[in-house]
Design a protein around this motif. Sequence first.
Motif, PDB file in Angstrom:
ATOM      1  N   GLY A  97      -2.857   4.422 -10.996  1.00  0.00           N
ATOM      2  CA  GLY A  97      -1.448   4.590 -10.373  1.00  0.00           C
ATOM      3  C   GLY A  97      -0.572   5.394 -11.111  1.00  0.00           C
ATOM      4  O   GLY A  97      -0.832   5.503 -12.414  1.00  0.00           O
TER       5      GLY A  97
ATOM      6  N   ASP B  49      -4.076  -1.153 -10.211  1.00  0.00           N
ATOM      7  CA  ASP B  49      -4.472   0.177  -9.909  1.00  0.00           C
ATOM      8  C   ASP B  49      -4.219   0.986 -11.390  1.00  0.00           C
ATOM      9  O   ASP B  49      -3.333   1.685 -11.824  1.00  0.00           O
ATOM     10  CB  ASP B  49      -3.786   0.794  -8.961  1.00  0.00           C
ATOM     11  CG  ASP B  49      -4.202   2.383  -8.500  1.00  0.00           C
ATOM     12  OD1 ASP B  49      -5.024   2.785  -9.228  1.00  0.00           O
ATOM     13  OD2 ASP B  49      -3.166   2.867  -7.741  1.00  0.00           O
TER      14      ASP B  49
ATOM     15  N   ASN C 175       0.740  -1.368   0.305  1.00  0.00           N
ATOM     16  CA  ASN C 175       0.032   0.104  -0.029  1.00  0.00           C
ATOM     17  C   ASN C 175       0.764   1.159   0.124  1.00  0.00           C
ATOM     18  O   ASN C 175       0.233   2.292   0.136  1.00  0.00           O
ATOM     19  CB  ASN C 175      -0.986  -0.003   1.451  1.00  0.00           C
ATOM     20  CG  ASN C 175      -2.018  -1.227   1.280  1.00  0.00           C
ATOM     21  OD1 ASN C 175      -2.390  -1.559   0.201  1.00  0.00           O
ATOM     22  ND2 ASN C 175      -2.158  -1.724   2.215  1.00  0.00           N
TER      23      ASN C 175
ATOM     24  N   ASN D 221       0.562  -4.721 -12.418  1.00  0.00           N
ATOM     25  CA  ASN D 221       0.575  -3.100 -12.214  1.00  0.00           C
ATOM     26  C   ASN D 221      -0.393  -2.482 -12.626  1.00  0.00           C
ATOM     27  O   ASN D 221      -1.293  -1.760 -11.891  1.00  0.00           O
ATOM     28  CB  ASN D 221       1.834  -2.590 -12.685  1.00  0.00           C
ATOM     29  CG  ASN D 221       1.910  -1.121 -11.778  1.00  0.00           C
ATOM     30  OD1 ASN D 221       1.658  -0.783 -10.858  1.00  0.00           O
ATOM     31  ND2 ASN D 221       2.669  -0.160 -12.602  1.00  0.00           N
TER      32      ASN D 221
ATOM     33  N   ALA E  99       0.867   3.165 -13.971  1.00  0.00           N
ATOM     34  CA  ALA E  99       0.052   2.360 -14.480  1.00  0.00           C
ATOM     35  C   ALA E  99       0.047   2.373 -16.129  1.00  0.00           C
ATOM     36  O   ALA E  99       0.233   1.396 -16.860  1.00  0.00           O
ATOM     37  CB  ALA E  99      -1.420   2.302 -14.159  1.00  0.00           C
TER      38      ALA E  99
ATOM     39  N   THR F  71       4.636   1.736  -4.560  1.00  0.00           N
ATOM     40  CA  THR F  71       4.170   0.415  -5.133  1.00  0.00           C
ATOM     41  C   THR F  71       4.241   0.389  -6.556  1.00  0.00           C
ATOM     42  O   THR F  71       4.488  -0.509  -7.118  1.00  0.00           O
ATOM     43  CB  THR F  71       3.079  -0.063  -4.236  1.00  0.00           C
ATOM     44  OG1 THR F  71       3.281  -0.262  -2.820  1.00  0.00           O
ATOM     45  CG2 THR F  71       2.826  -1.626  -4.458  1.00  0.00           C
ATOM     46  N   THR F  72       3.228   1.408  -6.772  1.00  0.00           N
ATOM     47  CA  THR F  72       3.042   1.312  -8.439  1.00  0.00           C
ATOM     48  C   THR F  72       4.382   1.503  -9.301  1.00  0.00           C
ATOM     49  O   THR F  72       4.382   0.946 -10.402  1.00  0.00           O
ATOM     50  CB  THR F  72       2.135   2.403  -8.944  1.00  0.00           C
ATOM     51  OG1 THR F  72       1.839   2.369 -10.228  1.00  0.00           O
ATOM     52  CG2 THR F  72       2.631   3.929  -8.490  1.00  0.00           C
TER      53      THR F  72
ATOM     54  N   TRP G 264       2.928   4.564  -1.524  1.00  0.00           N
ATOM     55  CA  TRP G 264       2.843   5.357  -2.692  1.00  0.00           C
ATOM     56  C   TRP G 264       3.728   4.944  -3.886  1.00  0.00           C
ATOM     57  O   TRP G 264       3.255   5.180  -4.973  1.00  0.00           O
ATOM     58  CB  TRP G 264       2.770   6.788  -2.302  1.00  0.00           C
ATOM     59  CG  TRP G 264       4.129   7.118  -2.002  1.00  0.00           C
ATOM     60  CD1 TRP G 264       4.829   7.176  -0.558  1.00  0.00           C
ATOM     61  CD2 TRP G 264       5.166   7.803  -2.864  1.00  0.00           C
ATOM     62  NE1 TRP G 264       6.052   7.574  -0.767  1.00  0.00           N
ATOM     63  CE2 TRP G 264       6.295   8.392  -1.975  1.00  0.00           C
ATOM     64  CE3 TRP G 264       5.260   8.341  -4.245  1.00  0.00           C
ATOM     65  CZ2 TRP G 264       7.397   8.740  -2.554  1.00  0.00           C
ATOM     66  CZ3 TRP G 264       6.146   8.900  -4.551  1.00  0.00           C
ATOM     67  CH2 TRP G 264       7.411   9.206  -3.894  1.00  0.00           C
TER      68      TRP G 264
END
Length: 319
Positions: free
Chosen positions: A263, A260, A225, A256, A266, A229-230, A227
Motif C-alpha cells: 500500500g 497491505d 477497499n 495498515n 504501508a 484506505t491505506t 484506494w
Amino acid sequence: MTRAVVCAGLVAIAVPAPVAAQSNDRLQRLEQQVNALQRAVFPGGDDRFFEPEITPERALPQDTSPQVTTSALTDVLARLEAIEGQLARLTAATEVNENALSSVETRLTAMEGSDIAAVTTSSTGPASQSSTTSAGPSGVIAVPSDNRTSQTAPASSNVAAASSSTSEPAAGPSPERLQAVQGIAKPATGDAGDDEYTYGFRLWDAGFYPEAQQQLAMFVEQYPNHWRTTYGRNLLGRAFLDAGEPRAAATHFFDNYQSDGNGARAPDSLLYLVESMIALGDTRRACIALAEFGESYAALAAGRLADMYGDLGGRVDCN
C-alpha cells in the motif's frame, strides 16, 4: 596262297572275338560294382548329390519394398527419450526447490512478523489486562477490541471517574470547539469515500484529534477497499499518536502495514510504528520494525522517507 592268307586272317580275327566280348562284359560288371560301392560308401556320390566346392553366387530374390534403416532412427529415438527423462527430472527438481524456497520465505516472514505482531498482542488478553495494570511501559502493546472501543475509552474513563466522585455528568466539548469543528468543511466531489477521508484529514490537520479519529475510523470501516484506505489507516494511527496515545497508534500502524505491505502508506506506517515503540520505551520492537523497513523499503529509505528513517535510527540504539 592268297586265299589261304585270307582264311588265316579271318581265323585270327575270329579267334579273339569271344575274348573281346568277355572283356567288355567284365568292364561293364566292374563299372557296376564300382558304382554300387560308390553309392554304398558315398551315398549320392554323383553330381546330382554332391555340391561343388566353388559355385557361382546364387541371386537372392530382390525385395522391391523400401528398406528402412532402423539403427540411426532407433538411436535418435533413444536419445530423445533420454533427454525427455532428464528434462522431467530437472522440472521436478525445480518444482521441489521452488516449493522449498517458498516454504522458507513463508517461515522467515512469519518469524519476522511474529516479533512485530507482538506489538499489538498481549500474552494474557490485552484489553482486559491493560485496564487493571499500571500505565507504565510493559513491553506489550494492548490491542483495543475495536476502533470504537479505543476511541471511546477516554470518555468512558472520564465518566467513571466523575461518577465515582460526584453525580455530575462528564463535561462535553465546549461550544467554541463545536463551532470550530463545524467550521471544517466536508468536500463533495462525487467520490463519497474520498470525501470522507479528506474530511478526516482536515480535522486532523486542524488539531481536532478525537474528531479525526472518529471520522477516519468510520471511513476505514465503510470503505475497506477504497484506494484511500491505506491513507486512512495510516492517518488514523497518526491521530492517536499526535493525541498522546502511542499504544492505540501502534495498533493502527501495524494493521495498515500488515493488511497491505504494498500500500501507498504501508512504509510510512512501519516508520510511525517505530516512533510509537520509541514513545513506549520498547527499544527491541522499535529496532525490529526499523530493520524491517530498511530491508523491505530500501528505495524509500534512501528516497522519500530518508529523513524520517535517519532520524528514527539516531533515536534508538539497535546495536
